[in-house]
Scaffold this active site. Structure first.
Site, PDB file in Angstrom:
ATOM      1  N   CYS A   1      -1.731  -7.948  -2.183  1.00  0.00           N
ATOM      2  CA  CYS A   1      -2.851  -7.802  -2.234  1.00  0.00           C
ATOM      3  C   CYS A   1      -3.530  -7.749  -4.140  1.00  0.00           C
ATOM      4  O   CYS A   1      -4.148  -7.351  -4.367  1.00  0.00           O
ATOM      5  CB  CYS A   1      -3.170  -6.285  -2.688  1.00  0.00           C
ATOM      6  SG  CYS A   1      -1.498  -5.868  -3.123  1.00  0.00           S
TER       7      CYS A   1
ATOM      8  N   HIS B   1      -3.057  -0.530   5.619  1.00  0.00           N
ATOM      9  CA  HIS B   1      -3.789  -1.963   5.870  1.00  0.00           C
ATOM     10  C   HIS B   1      -3.070  -2.648   6.665  1.00  0.00           C
ATOM     11  O   HIS B   1      -2.245  -2.603   7.089  1.00  0.00           O
ATOM     12  CB  HIS B   1      -3.681  -2.528   4.874  1.00  0.00           C
ATOM     13  CG  HIS B   1      -4.614  -2.350   3.591  1.00  0.00           C
ATOM     14  ND1 HIS B   1      -4.228  -2.249   2.095  1.00  0.00           N
ATOM     15  CD2 HIS B   1      -6.089  -1.167   3.549  1.00  0.00           C
ATOM     16  CE1 HIS B   1      -5.132  -1.934   1.219  1.00  0.00           C
ATOM     17  NE2 HIS B   1      -6.501  -1.146   2.331  1.00  0.00           N
TER      18      HIS B   1
HETATM   19  C1  CIR Z   1      -4.578   2.032  -2.534  1.00  0.00           C
HETATM   20  O1  CIR Z   1      -4.396   3.083  -1.989  1.00  0.00           O
HETATM   21  O2  CIR Z   1      -5.353   1.148  -2.130  1.00  0.00           O
HETATM   22  C2  CIR Z   1      -3.779   1.723  -3.757  1.00  0.00           C
HETATM   23  N1  CIR Z   1      -3.029   2.110  -4.355  1.00  0.00           N
HETATM   24  C3  CIR Z   1      -2.732  -0.036  -3.200  1.00  0.00           C
HETATM   25  C4  CIR Z   1      -3.867  -0.607  -2.504  1.00  0.00           C
HETATM   26  C5  CIR Z   1      -2.414  -1.746  -1.920  1.00  0.00           C
HETATM   27  N2  CIR Z   1      -3.685  -3.201  -1.527  1.00  0.00           N
HETATM   28  C6  CIR Z   1      -3.198  -3.529  -0.300  1.00  0.00           C
HETATM   29  O3  CIR Z   1      -2.329  -4.031  -0.108  1.00  0.00           O
HETATM   30  N3  CIR Z   1      -4.689  -4.427  -0.016  1.00  0.00           N
END
Ligand code: CIR
Length: 254
Positions: A247, A160
């Site tokens: 997150c 991201h």
């Molecule tokens: C994903 O791949 O969507 C999750 N395993 C990790 C998401 C992390 N989100 C973020 O940093 N905003």
């Protein structure tokens, strides 16, 4: 008063989405303990932590940031780029309805909240494997009439935009320039992550302090040397699922 909306760690976290990391065993109990400690850290900073219950069939639901973008005027409920994560948004929308009017990203566009970085009324949106150009266009359509300025930013090599860059002071961003072009943030001071810590650019700035993973000691020292108050949290188990410190919460100003 600021609310930090969080979601308990799913017992199925080990089946998370992975894009850049190899799958390693994840202990959901250890992840839950780290997550509770993170919540305590937010509470100590004066946030009111509103903790949503775990969703056992949605492994990545602890990464609640990806499901919504909250501004003073409204909240935008996203349409996550990973199909397996789309069902996470419904209960977050219900929770946010208490605080904001809602707008929704509509198909076929996709947006992950981890791609949305706000600095005042400037909104940077990462073009990533999760957020599409039509997602950026929908955000622009919703926000520009409200006086926000929306800029699309190319992201390459990480999940991201906020894996690559986050604010650490009013005029300063922490950045990994291998993953995002620093020139986009020309009106800010750039602090680069230590080259041995490429994942260190994800920091959570709240109430003048920066919540930051204990794992990235060298980058932490850089922040410290700049006079930034750093609050270390151990999120190593969540990091195996490609999660960082931004997150795990959605901040809602009241
Ligand atoms: C994903 O791949 O969507 C999750 N395993 C990790 C998401 C992390 N989100 C973020 O940093 N905003």
């Amino acid at each position: 008063m600021t609310i930090a909306l969080t979601r308990a760690v799913s017992p199925s976290l080990a089946r998370c989405e992975l894009t850049h990391l190899a799958r390693n065993p994840i202990d959901p109990t250890r992840a839950a303990a780290q997550h509770s400690n993170y919540e305590r850290c937010l509470a100590k900073l004066g946030m009111e932590v509103v903790h949503l219950p775990a969703l056992s069939d949605l492994p990545d639901s602890v990464f609640i940031e990806d499901t919504a973008i909250v501004l003073d005027e409204l909240a935008i409920i996203t349409r996550p780029g990973a199909v397996a994560r789309r069902a996470e948004t419904a209960s977050v929308a219900e929770a946010l309805r208490a605080y904001r009017d809602l707008a929704f990203i509509e198909e076929p566009a996709t947006v992950d909240g981890g791609d949305v970085l706000m600095v005042g009324r400037q909104v940077y949106v990462g073009l990533s494997s999760r957020t599409s150009a039509s997602g950026v266009a929908q955000i622009r359509q919703i926000l520009e009439p409200l006086g926000y300025w929306v800029t699309a930013v190319a992201v390459d090599g990480c999940l991201h935009l906020k894996s690559a860059v986050t604010p650490v002071a009013p005029d300063m961003v922490l950045i990994n320039r291998h993953w995002v072009d620093g020139g986009v943030f020309h009106d800010m001071r750039l602090v680069e992550v230590d080259p041995t810590e490429p994942y260190a650019a994800n920091a959570l700035r709240v109430r003048g302090a920066v919540v930051f993973p204990t794992a990235f000691r060298r980058t932490r020292d850089r922040l410290h040397d700049l006079g930034i108050a750093v609050l270390p949290v151990d999120v190593s188990e969540l990091a195996k699922a490609e999660g960082g410190v931004t997150c795990c919460c959605i901040l809602v100003e009241r």
